[in-house]
Design a protein around this motif. Structure first.
Motif, PDB file in Angstrom:
ATOM      1  N   LYS A 157      27.498  80.610  42.992  1.00  0.00           N
ATOM      2  CA  LYS A 157      26.796  81.387  41.979  1.00  0.00           C
ATOM      3  C   LYS A 157      27.762  82.279  41.210  1.00  0.00           C
ATOM      4  O   LYS A 157      28.651  82.909  41.791  1.00  0.00           O
ATOM      5  CB  LYS A 157      25.711  82.243  42.622  1.00  0.00           C
ATOM      6  CG  LYS A 157      24.912  83.071  41.617  1.00  0.00           C
ATOM      7  CD  LYS A 157      23.823  83.886  42.292  1.00  0.00           C
ATOM      8  CE  LYS A 157      23.055  84.720  41.273  1.00  0.00           C
ATOM      9  NZ  LYS A 157      21.983  85.529  41.919  1.00  0.00           N
ATOM     10  N   ASP A 188      25.791  87.171  36.467  1.00  0.00           N
ATOM     11  CA  ASP A 188      26.009  87.889  35.213  1.00  0.00           C
ATOM     12  C   ASP A 188      25.942  89.405  35.425  1.00  0.00           C
ATOM     13  O   ASP A 188      26.698  90.157  34.810  1.00  0.00           O
ATOM     14  CB  ASP A 188      24.998  87.443  34.141  1.00  0.00           C
ATOM     15  CG  ASP A 188      23.563  87.531  34.614  1.00  0.00           C
ATOM     16  OD1 ASP A 188      23.327  87.811  35.808  1.00  0.00           O
ATOM     17  OD2 ASP A 188      22.656  87.305  33.787  1.00  0.00           O
ATOM     18  N   ARG A 223      25.790  87.413  29.695  1.00  0.00           N
ATOM     19  CA  ARG A 223      24.893  86.259  29.819  1.00  0.00           C
ATOM     20  C   ARG A 223      25.099  85.280  28.662  1.00  0.00           C
ATOM     21  O   ARG A 223      25.071  84.063  28.853  1.00  0.00           O
ATOM     22  CB  ARG A 223      23.439  86.745  29.857  1.00  0.00           C
ATOM     23  CG  ARG A 223      22.448  85.650  30.234  1.00  0.00           C
ATOM     24  CD  ARG A 223      21.049  86.225  30.451  1.00  0.00           C
ATOM     25  NE  ARG A 223      20.132  85.196  30.908  1.00  0.00           N
ATOM     26  CZ  ARG A 223      20.023  84.776  32.156  1.00  0.00           C
ATOM     27  NH1 ARG A 223      20.792  85.308  33.093  1.00  0.00           N
ATOM     28  NH2 ARG A 223      19.167  83.829  32.491  1.00  0.00           N
ATOM     29  N   LEU A 239      28.193  83.268  29.429  1.00  0.00           N
ATOM     30  CA  LEU A 239      27.937  82.274  30.472  1.00  0.00           C
ATOM     31  C   LEU A 239      27.138  81.099  29.926  1.00  0.00           C
ATOM     32  O   LEU A 239      27.355  79.945  30.325  1.00  0.00           O
ATOM     33  CB  LEU A 239      27.211  82.920  31.655  1.00  0.00           C
ATOM     34  CG  LEU A 239      27.972  84.022  32.396  1.00  0.00           C
ATOM     35  CD1 LEU A 239      27.174  84.492  33.609  1.00  0.00           C
ATOM     36  CD2 LEU A 239      29.356  83.566  32.815  1.00  0.00           C
ATOM     37  N   GLN A 240      26.239  81.371  28.994  1.00  0.00           N
ATOM     38  CA  GLN A 240      25.486  80.287  28.361  1.00  0.00           C
ATOM     39  C   GLN A 240      26.416  79.410  27.518  1.00  0.00           C
ATOM     40  O   GLN A 240      26.275  78.179  27.491  1.00  0.00           O
ATOM     41  CB  GLN A 240      24.361  80.862  27.509  1.00  0.00           C
ATOM     42  CG  GLN A 240      23.224  81.465  28.324  1.00  0.00           C
ATOM     43  CD  GLN A 240      22.228  82.240  27.489  1.00  0.00           C
ATOM     44  OE1 GLN A 240      22.532  82.653  26.369  1.00  0.00           O
ATOM     45  NE2 GLN A 240      21.024  82.448  28.026  1.00  0.00           N
ATOM     46  N   THR A 287      28.313  77.304  29.809  1.00  0.00           N
ATOM     47  CA  THR A 287      27.421  76.256  30.302  1.00  0.00           C
ATOM     48  C   THR A 287      27.382  75.100  29.310  1.00  0.00           C
ATOM     49  O   THR A 287      27.414  73.916  29.685  1.00  0.00           O
ATOM     50  CB  THR A 287      25.998  76.809  30.511  1.00  0.00           C
ATOM     51  OG1 THR A 287      26.033  77.820  31.528  1.00  0.00           O
ATOM     52  CG2 THR A 287      25.030  75.708  30.932  1.00  0.00           C
ATOM     53  N   GLU A 312      26.624  75.712  35.025  1.00  0.00           N
ATOM     54  CA  GLU A 312      25.293  75.174  34.819  1.00  0.00           C
ATOM     55  C   GLU A 312      24.280  76.248  35.187  1.00  0.00           C
ATOM     56  O   GLU A 312      24.566  77.142  35.993  1.00  0.00           O
ATOM     57  CB  GLU A 312      25.060  73.908  35.640  1.00  0.00           C
ATOM     58  CG  GLU A 312      25.092  74.106  37.140  1.00  0.00           C
ATOM     59  CD  GLU A 312      24.896  72.783  37.887  1.00  0.00           C
ATOM     60  OE1 GLU A 312      24.874  71.728  37.227  1.00  0.00           O
ATOM     61  OE2 GLU A 312      24.777  72.818  39.127  1.00  0.00           O
ATOM     62  N   GLN A 313      23.127  76.199  34.543  1.00  0.00           N
ATOM     63  CA  GLN A 313      22.080  77.171  34.768  1.00  0.00           C
ATOM     64  C   GLN A 313      20.982  76.506  35.583  1.00  0.00           C
ATOM     65  O   GLN A 313      20.496  75.422  35.241  1.00  0.00           O
ATOM     66  CB  GLN A 313      21.530  77.678  33.434  1.00  0.00           C
ATOM     67  CG  GLN A 313      20.838  79.018  33.521  1.00  0.00           C
ATOM     68  CD  GLN A 313      20.615  79.627  32.144  1.00  0.00           C
ATOM     69  OE1 GLN A 313      21.055  79.064  31.136  1.00  0.00           O
ATOM     70  NE2 GLN A 313      19.954  80.768  32.093  1.00  0.00           N
ATOM     71  N   ASN A 314      20.619  77.158  36.677  1.00  0.00           N
ATOM     72  CA  ASN A 314      19.702  76.526  37.618  1.00  0.00           C
ATOM     73  C   ASN A 314      18.529  77.453  37.929  1.00  0.00           C
ATOM     74  O   ASN A 314      18.443  78.056  39.003  1.00  0.00           O
ATOM     75  CB  ASN A 314      20.441  76.154  38.901  1.00  0.00           C
ATOM     76  CG  ASN A 314      19.595  75.342  39.849  1.00  0.00           C
ATOM     77  OD1 ASN A 314      18.518  74.875  39.492  1.00  0.00           O
ATOM     78  ND2 ASN A 314      20.073  75.195  41.079  1.00  0.00           N
ATOM     79  N   GLY A 361      20.205  81.304  38.556  1.00  0.00           N
ATOM     80  CA  GLY A 361      21.117  81.740  37.516  1.00  0.00           C
ATOM     81  C   GLY A 361      22.207  80.725  37.245  1.00  0.00           C
ATOM     82  O   GLY A 361      21.953  79.523  37.217  1.00  0.00           O
ATOM     83  N   PHE A 362      23.440  81.206  37.094  1.00  0.00           N
ATOM     84  CA  PHE A 362      24.566  80.335  36.751  1.00  0.00           C
ATOM     85  C   PHE A 362      25.379  79.994  37.993  1.00  0.00           C
ATOM     86  O   PHE A 362      25.497  80.794  38.922  1.00  0.00           O
ATOM     87  CB  PHE A 362      25.472  81.025  35.730  1.00  0.00           C
ATOM     88  CG  PHE A 362      24.786  81.355  34.426  1.00  0.00           C
ATOM     89  CD1 PHE A 362      24.761  80.430  33.393  1.00  0.00           C
ATOM     90  CD2 PHE A 362      24.162  82.578  34.246  1.00  0.00           C
ATOM     91  CE1 PHE A 362      24.126  80.727  32.193  1.00  0.00           C
ATOM     92  CE2 PHE A 362      23.532  82.880  33.053  1.00  0.00           C
ATOM     93  CZ  PHE A 362      23.506  81.955  32.032  1.00  0.00           C
ATOM     94  N   GLN A 363      25.964  78.807  37.977  1.00  0.00           N
ATOM     95  CA  GLN A 363      26.884  78.434  39.037  1.00  0.00           C
ATOM     96  C   GLN A 363      27.995  77.585  38.448  1.00  0.00           C
ATOM     97  O   GLN A 363      27.826  76.925  37.420  1.00  0.00           O
ATOM     98  CB  GLN A 363      26.175  77.694  40.162  1.00  0.00           C
ATOM     99  CG  GLN A 363      25.484  76.410  39.763  1.00  0.00           C
ATOM    100  CD  GLN A 363      24.672  75.817  40.914  1.00  0.00           C
ATOM    101  OE1 GLN A 363      24.166  76.544  41.774  1.00  0.00           O
ATOM    102  NE2 GLN A 363      24.558  74.497  40.933  1.00  0.00           N
TER     103      GLN A 363
END
Length: 319
Positions: free
Chosen positions: A45, A48, A63, A66-67, A70, A76-78, A82-84
């Protein structure tokens, strides 16, 4: 292999000027540096909120960055997780290439280069810099404050600033190498020296990336960043904050000269440095820290001798 969805964009999209604001670009470069250094393993993970606290900014721009990463396939957003992290930077991908410098970073680099070449005097006022570089007073002050934090500039009584001595004299360069021999080689021999396996792999990828690219594709920032990151990281495994802080200040002093003089370097010398670095990493990975320290001593001593033999006009302290 990562499959791109309909809303994803190519890696080149981050290079477009409108893609990221100045703040977002700074955050993106910091996040990419952490990815490059092995902060997260695959599928781990990436928080953010934690990054916002670490960088001292609000959660929204973090955020957004991070997008954007991605969309590049790095994260990737899950859903609720959140993000990993999906993958590390590939060979040939560089932070500089993926995210262009912000205006503040560009001004900082211009000031460093100008100071190294003597275009800026040892003592200068903010007003003089505003006029010389066509920047706002706020931007100039932020760059100077950053230099102050790095120990390479200090505020004078009144409104002026004084820069630390650059590594432009034979005496200063010799003392710089002597300092680094003591600090860097000594760091490898401290009790409980603990290298990080993921960071070793990141550093190896950095060095091989330089080796595999023709010199016209290597920017001065790419080289200095990879070089400084190598030396700072192997010292950081000593766990001694004072050694790390001392070397970071030394690298800040070196940055002034080396960013300016990069054009004097040949591909042969770059390749020699990278091969030395890879040999040192191999010794560290095997646990032979004494041998690694001996290789590092030879590496730094050879660079110092090259400068003495060739002279400052034709050779810079490139490592």
């Amino acid at each position: 292999m990562t499959t791109r969805g309909p809303m994803q964009v190519s890696p080149n999209d981050l290079q477009q000027p409108a893609a990221l604001s100045s703040l977002q670009a700074e955050i993106a470069r910091k996040v990419l540096a952490l990815i490059s250094e092995g902060r997260w393993a695959a599928k781990e993970k990436v928080s953010d909120s934690a990054l916002a606290r670490e960088f001292g900014v609000s959660r929204t721009p973090v955020r957004q960055v991070l997008q954007a990463l991605t969309a590049q396939g790095l994260l990737e957003q899950n859903g609720s997780r959140g993000f990993q992290l999906v993958r590390a930077l590939a060979s040939g991908e560089s932070i500089q290439g993926m995210v262009p410098p912000s205006e503040s970073q560009s001004l900082y680099d211009r000031l460093m280069s100008a100071r190294a070449t003597g275009e800026i005097a040892e003592e200068v006022s903010e007003t003089e810099l505003v006029e010389q570089f066509g920047a706002t007073r706020g931007a100039v002050r932020r760059a100077l404050m950053r230099m102050s934090d790095e120990g390479i500039a200090s505020r004078r009584a009144g409104h002026g600033w004084r820069f630390a001595e650059c590594l432009v004299t034979d005496e200063a360069v010799d003392e710089s190498y002597q300092f680094r021999l003591i600090v860097e080689c000594g760091a490898l021999l401290v009790p409980n020296y603990r290298p990080d396996e993921a960071q070793i792999k990141t550093l190896e990828r950095d060095q091989r990336g330089i080796l595999e690219r023709p010199i016209h594709e290597i920017s001065r920032v790419d080289w200095f960043s990879a070089n400084a990151r190598f030396h700072e990281t192997i010292v950081s495994w000593s766990g001694n904050r004072f050694l790390v802080q001392s070397l970071q200040r030394q690298n800040s002093l070196r940055r002034m000269t080396e960013l300016s003089d990069f054009s004097k370097l040949s591909k042969r010398r770059l390749d020699e440095a990278c091969k030395d670095h890879l040999g040192i990493l191999e010794a560290i990975a095997s646990g032979d820290y004494k041998f690694a320290a001996a290789l590092l001593n030879r590496h730094i001593s050879r660079a110092s001798q090259d400068v003495s033999d060739e002279g400052r006009e034709t050779s810079l302290p490139m490592d």
